[in-house]
Design a protein around this motif. Structure first.
Motif, short mmCIF file in Angstrom:
data_model
loop_
_atom_site.label_atom_id
_atom_site.label_comp_id
_atom_site.label_asym_id
_atom_site.label_seq_id
_atom_site.Cartn_x
_atom_site.Cartn_y
_atom_site.Cartn_z
N GLU A 43 0.83 -1.21 0.00
CA GLU A 43 0.00 0.00 0.00
C GLU A 43 0.86 1.26 0.00
N MET A 44 1.95 1.26 0.79
CA MET A 44 2.83 2.44 0.82
C MET A 44 3.46 2.68 -0.55
N LEU A 45 3.87 1.60 -1.23
CA LEU A 45 4.49 1.76 -2.54
C LEU A 45 3.47 2.21 -3.59
N GLN A 46 2.27 1.68 -3.51
CA GLN A 46 1.24 2.04 -4.48
C GLN A 46 0.79 3.48 -4.33
N ASN A 47 0.92 4.03 -3.13
CA ASN A 47 0.40 5.37 -2.87
C ASN A 47 1.49 6.43 -2.73
N PHE A 71 9.60 11.48 -4.71
CA PHE A 71 9.99 11.75 -3.33
C PHE A 71 10.68 10.51 -2.75
N SER A 72 11.48 10.71 -1.72
CA SER A 72 12.11 9.59 -1.04
C SER A 72 11.04 8.70 -0.40
N LEU A 73 11.46 7.51 0.01
CA LEU A 73 10.52 6.52 0.52
C LEU A 73 10.04 6.87 1.93
N PRO A 74 8.87 6.35 2.32
CA PRO A 74 8.42 6.50 3.70
C PRO A 74 9.43 5.87 4.68
N GLN A 75 9.46 6.36 5.90
CA GLN A 75 10.46 5.97 6.89
C GLN A 75 10.64 4.47 7.09
N PRO A 76 9.57 3.65 7.16
CA PRO A 76 9.78 2.22 7.44
C PRO A 76 10.68 1.52 6.41
N PHE A 77 10.73 2.02 5.19
CA PHE A 77 11.58 1.39 4.18
C PHE A 77 13.07 1.49 4.53
N TYR A 78 13.40 2.38 5.42
CA TYR A 78 14.80 2.60 5.77
C TYR A 78 15.19 2.09 7.16
N THR A 87 11.71 11.52 14.36
CA THR A 87 10.26 11.68 14.22
C THR A 87 9.92 12.82 13.26
N ALA A 88 10.91 13.68 12.96
CA ALA A 88 10.68 14.81 12.05
C ALA A 88 10.77 14.41 10.59
N TYR A 89 11.30 13.21 10.30
CA TYR A 89 11.49 12.83 8.89
C TYR A 89 10.16 12.63 8.18
N GLN A 90 10.10 13.14 6.96
CA GLN A 90 9.04 12.80 6.03
C GLN A 90 9.67 12.79 4.64
N PRO A 91 9.12 12.02 3.70
CA PRO A 91 9.73 11.94 2.37
C PRO A 91 9.94 13.31 1.75
#
Length: 430
Positions: free
Chosen positions: A22-26, A31-38, A386-390
């Protein structure tokens, strides 16, 4: 996990698999990937299962196992692998796991054996994986034919050894045929690894690859590398000026005269080969730009071959010059820890201390690798906040990163059996 374990326990990663898809599809493509990917342990396990256990990986170089019985070992996630030269020069790959009680067979990184013998109970295997001896203790009705080593898909091309643990690995033969053609001048069977280094980076493997796929950071981080490297991969790069295009044209004419392949060849987003000149007046990635090895490779007569750059996703980049070749491979060992291996290859007859000086030849990339390590680790520390966002990629300076994330997203969704992201529909990535 085997079938019986799956049936009894279910797949503990199933909720994470759905969330990952779902994260990849949306996600926003540029932009860089959502945090859990890292940094997420579950997503790391998914990466290992769906990318590193299903795609083609560079296990090593054929020159590292030159004769019958020569082997090398590697670790892909939880999976120990052995690659060995068998009869008539054939290269085999197996899970480095005895079929008796599961002990690793070969415990050293490289070596040479007559047969593969388990140190635990001396079960003995032929170099092609057949079980030859298990002892009379197993009983008269024991069928050795049922207990050969479990094979791993293996292919060789251009001096490289590729493996895949997938039941049905993705098509790669077209790229391998092209790689053979482009590597022909180097006579890779007559090379050797002069230097090998291993660097542990406290960062997710994707951050290591993302850093490699752009030179946006080079001016502020890599003074040694920029003494020779021109960052552009093609004259079609929107930043390439006329002076660069003229330099490429003059270099290509010289390469044509020597029948050295150089034209840009791409295979989806996974593989790319292109030869680009180095900075005018330099011929090798050394501090002074002069040859790192006096003995040129293969049939090469002109040291000024620039750098032939080979990309192989998910985990390798390479620089092939007239005097030596650099092979980089990336091996994830945790959600925030990655091994980067670098090999410097030279002509097998080159003599250390005569034709090349180890410290001089390795200096530029030792510095560059360490600089990249610091960049990736600081990137990881920031992403954990906690401040990171793509954040947005530059469409000009970071298009290579966008391409990598497109490839990764497509392959992960495909291997998860999920629908592709809307922006990837119709994009050919193999």
């Amino acid at each position: 996990m085997d079938v019986t374990a799956t049936l009894s326990l279910g797949d503990p990663l199933e909720p994470a698999r759905k969330a990952t898809a779902e994260m990849l599809q949306n996600r926003e493509r540029t932009f860089s990937l959502p945090q859990p990917f890292y940094n997420d342990e579950r997503l790391f396990e998914i990466d290992m299962q769906e990318i590193f256990q299903k795609e083609w990986l560079i296990a090593g170089m054929t020159c590292e196992i030159p004769a019958k019985g020569n082997f090398l070992t590697l670790q892909v996630g939880k999976n120990p692998i052995i690659v060995i030269r068998g009869a008539e020069g054939q290269v085999h790959a197996f899970h480095n796991v005895c079929r008796h009680r599961g002990s690793r067979l070969c415990t050293s990184e490289k070596g040479k054996v007559a047969k593969l013998v388990c140190h635990y109970h001396q079960w003995t295997y032929e170099l092609d994986g057949r079980l030859l001896f298990a002892g009379t203790e197993m009983g008269a009705d024991f069928d050795m034919k049922q207990y050969g080593l479990k094979p791993v898909n293996v292919k060789t091309a251009g001096g490289y050894i590729f493996i895949s643990m997938a039941e049905n690995p993705p098509a790669i033969d077209e790229f391998l045929a092209t790689l053979n053609h482009y590597m022909e001048p180097y006579d890779m069977e007559n090379t050797k690894v002069a230097i090998q280094t291993t660097l542990v980076e406290k960062a997710n493997w994707k951050l290591v690859i993302e850093n490699n796929r752009e030179c946006y950071h080079c001016g502020g981080s890599h003074p040694e590398l920029l003494k020779t490297l021109l960052e552009w991969d093609d004259v079609t790069d929107p930043r390439a000026d006329q002076a660069f295009k003229d330099h490429v044209a003059a270099s290509a004419a010289a390469w044509d005269a020597e029948k050295i392949p150089y034209a840009h060849a791409s295979f989806g987003l996974r593989n790319r080969i292109v030869r680009m000149p180095l900075l005018k007046g330099t011929v090798s990635m050394t501090l002074d730009g002069k040859q790192g090895c006096a003995k040129l490779m293969g049939r090469i007569k002109n040291p000024d071959l620039g750098s032939m750059r080979i990309l192989h996703l998910p985990h390798s980049w390479n620089h092939c010059m007239g005097d030596h070749i650099l092979v980089f491979t990336v091996w994830p060992i945790g959600p925030q820890e990655t091994i980067v291996t670098t090999k410097w290859l030279v002509h097998k007859d080159a003599v250390e201390g005569v034709d090349y000086d180890v410290e001089r030849m390795r200096k530029v990339w030792d510095e560059t690798n360490n600089q990249d390590r610091r960049l990736a680790e600081e990137n990881q520390r920031g992403i954990n906040s906690t401040a990171y966002q793509p954040g947005p990629y530059s469409k000009t300076y970071e298009f290579g990163v966008v391409n990598f994330i497109d490839w990764y997203s497509d392959r992960l969704l495909n291997n998860l059996g999920a629908a592709p992201a809307a922006y990837l529909k119709g994009v050919v990535t193999q």
